[in-house]
Design an enzyme around this catalytic site. Structure first.
Site, PDB file in Angstrom:
ATOM      1  CE  LYS A  58      28.451 -47.319   6.130  1.00 44.31           C
ATOM      2  NZ  LYS A  58      27.414 -46.327   5.876  1.00 44.31           N
TER       3      LYS A  58
HETATM    4  C1  PLP Z   1      27.217 -46.280   4.098  1.00 40.51           C
HETATM    5  C2  PLP Z   1      25.788 -46.421   3.604  1.00 40.51           C
HETATM    6  C3  PLP Z   1      25.576 -46.762   2.298  1.00 40.51           C
HETATM    7  C4  PLP Z   1      26.817 -47.187   1.240  1.00 40.51           C
HETATM    8  O1  PLP Z   1      27.654 -48.021   1.721  1.00 40.51           O
HETATM    9  P1  PLP Z   1      29.163 -48.133   1.138  1.00 40.51           P
HETATM   10  O2  PLP Z   1      29.692 -49.467   1.710  1.00 40.51           O
HETATM   11  O3  PLP Z   1      29.704 -46.993   1.664  1.00 40.51           O
HETATM   12  O4  PLP Z   1      28.960 -48.254  -0.203  1.00 40.51           O
HETATM   13  C5  PLP Z   1      24.490 -46.875   2.006  1.00 40.51           C
HETATM   14  N1  PLP Z   1      23.430 -46.543   2.724  1.00 40.51           N
HETATM   15  C6  PLP Z   1      23.543 -46.210   3.881  1.00 40.51           C
HETATM   16  C7  PLP Z   1      22.476 -45.859   4.841  1.00 40.51           C
HETATM   17  C8  PLP Z   1      25.030 -46.130   4.415  1.00 40.51           C
HETATM   18  O5  PLP Z   1      25.090 -45.481   5.653  1.00 40.51           O
END
Ligand code: PLP
Length: 379
Positions: A200
């Site tokens: 991210k």
């Molecule tokens: C990555 C993501 C999540 C989940 O996050 P994690 O930290 O991997 O649990 C939820 N929603 C979206 C849109 C994502 O891209």
């Protein structure tokens, strides 16, 4: 490994290069944790929570164990469960739909806009009206997702949520750092959830997440839920909660990363603009949305069809240029979820899944690498 051009392959995500760049800060932060050994809810967690709240323009921030757990804690706090309908885009990461299902609620998949890829307000209204008319499920919540780093249409989502008296939350896992109407995302909805998964824009070195809110009572509830539903004293259990805390070590890593975050966002935007300038005459590139600045978690182009996408990917691969598909299947077509879907066609999500292609957009890319990516796509 070498490529047809002889140049080394480009990385889709270059965490080693990033680590080198921020190494000294990182070491200092991690060493401090090793010194005090408060590995769970240590001082770095509080410091990070304060900084993230200020950054996102929210009064409160609660650090949690992942973006998925953040969504779960928010939905648990609203008592979302069996018989409840949760409206969310069909074109998003699985976690958005997984949580309502885990809680016994029903995800109702909404189509997305063909140009912005964000939840489509027209489809959202249709889906809410249909659930109301059928009377089997109670409409409870809307999850706006800032897909690929671009803000969802928050003004319209707030209107629709108010009109139908639905809880509105922001799955901002991909878009922390993005701006909407001149301010950073973090307070568009009652609760905003973040993910610090390494890929991210603000990524840690493992799993992590956070919840932002302006509501003091909800913030307290989220804190209780992330620690087994505990009350004012340690072994008083007020509600069924979970073990959903952010690790101190992750908070330390994120504090080091936060220092260079703005520059990274600027670099991501430069790369995105260069791709658009170099490719917009041959493929559909991301559209400019008025009053919105993407965090560019993902930069996706749209090809004409799946064949053209396969050819493009193969050509890129031969040139040492990686690509990825977010997402090859919309959620209502996933084996695990399709039986929860009412069978309504969601044509835009279905079409995008077959044609979309993501290019590398991480801030460590050099201008020469960006030029190579463009050349490989053009062929
Ligand atoms: C990555 C993501 C999540 C989940 O996050 P994690 O930290 O991997 O649990 C939820 N929603 C979206 C849109 C994502 O891209």
């Amino acid at each position: 490994m070498t490529t047809t051009s002889g140049a080394p392959p480009i990385a889709f995500l270059d965490l080693p290069a990033q680590q080198k760049r921020i190494g000294a800060k990182l070491k200092q932060r991690v060493d401090a944790v090793m010194e005090h050994c408060r590995f769970v809810l240590g001082p770095e967690v509080t410091e990070l929570e304060e900084k993230l709240a200020a950054y996102g323009g929210a009064a409160h921030c609660v650090g949690v164990s992942s973006g998925t757990d953040a969504i779960q804690i928010v939905m648990m706090a609203e008592n979302i469960g069996p018989g409840d309908a949760v409206f969310l885009p069909a074109f998003t990461y699985t976690a958005t739909a997984e949580v309502p299902l885990l809680l016994g609620a029903t995800p109702v998949f909404v189509d997305v806009d063909p140009e912005t890829f964000q939840i489509d307000p027209v489809s959202l209204r249709e889906r809410i009206e249909k659930v109301r008319k059928e009377g089997r499920l109670k409409p409870r919540a809307i999850v706006g997702v800032d897909l690929f780093g671009l803000p969802a249409p928050w003004e319209v989502l707030r209107q629709i949520a108010a009109e139908y008296e639905l809880f509105l939350m922001d799955d901002c896992a991909q878009a922390f750092g993005a701006s909407y109407q001149g301010h950073k995302l973090g307070h568009e909805a009652v609760a905003t959830t973040l993910s610090f998964f390494p890929s991210k824009p603000l990524g840690g070195y493992g799993d992590g997440g956070a919840i932002l809110t302006n509501d003091a009572d909800r913030a307290e509830l989220y804190r209780s839920l992330r620690t087994h539903g505990e009350g004012g004293t340690r072994y008083e259990v007020l509600r069924t909660g979970m073990n959903g805390r952010l690790d101190t070590l992750q908070a330390a890593v994120l504090l080091a990363k936060l220092e260079g975050f703005e520059e990274e966002l600027i670099r991501r935007d430069e790369i995105a603009q260069a791709y658009t300038a170099g490719l917009e005459d041959i493929v559909a590139t991301p559209v400019d949305v008025e009053d919105s600045q993407s965090a560019w978690a993902i930069y996706s182009i749209l090809l004409r069809d799946t064949d053209e996408r396969m050819e493009t990917q193969a050509r890129m691969k031969a040139a040492g240029v990686p690509s990825a598909i977010y997402y090859p299947l919309p959620l209502h077509k996933q084996p695990a979820y399709r039986r929860h879907h009412d069978g309504v066609a969601l044509p835009v999500s279905e079409s995008l899944a077959g044609r979309i292609l993501a290019l590398p957009v991480h801030p460590e890319l050099t201008d020469a690498e960006v030029a190579r990516v463009i050349a490989a796509v053009r062929g």
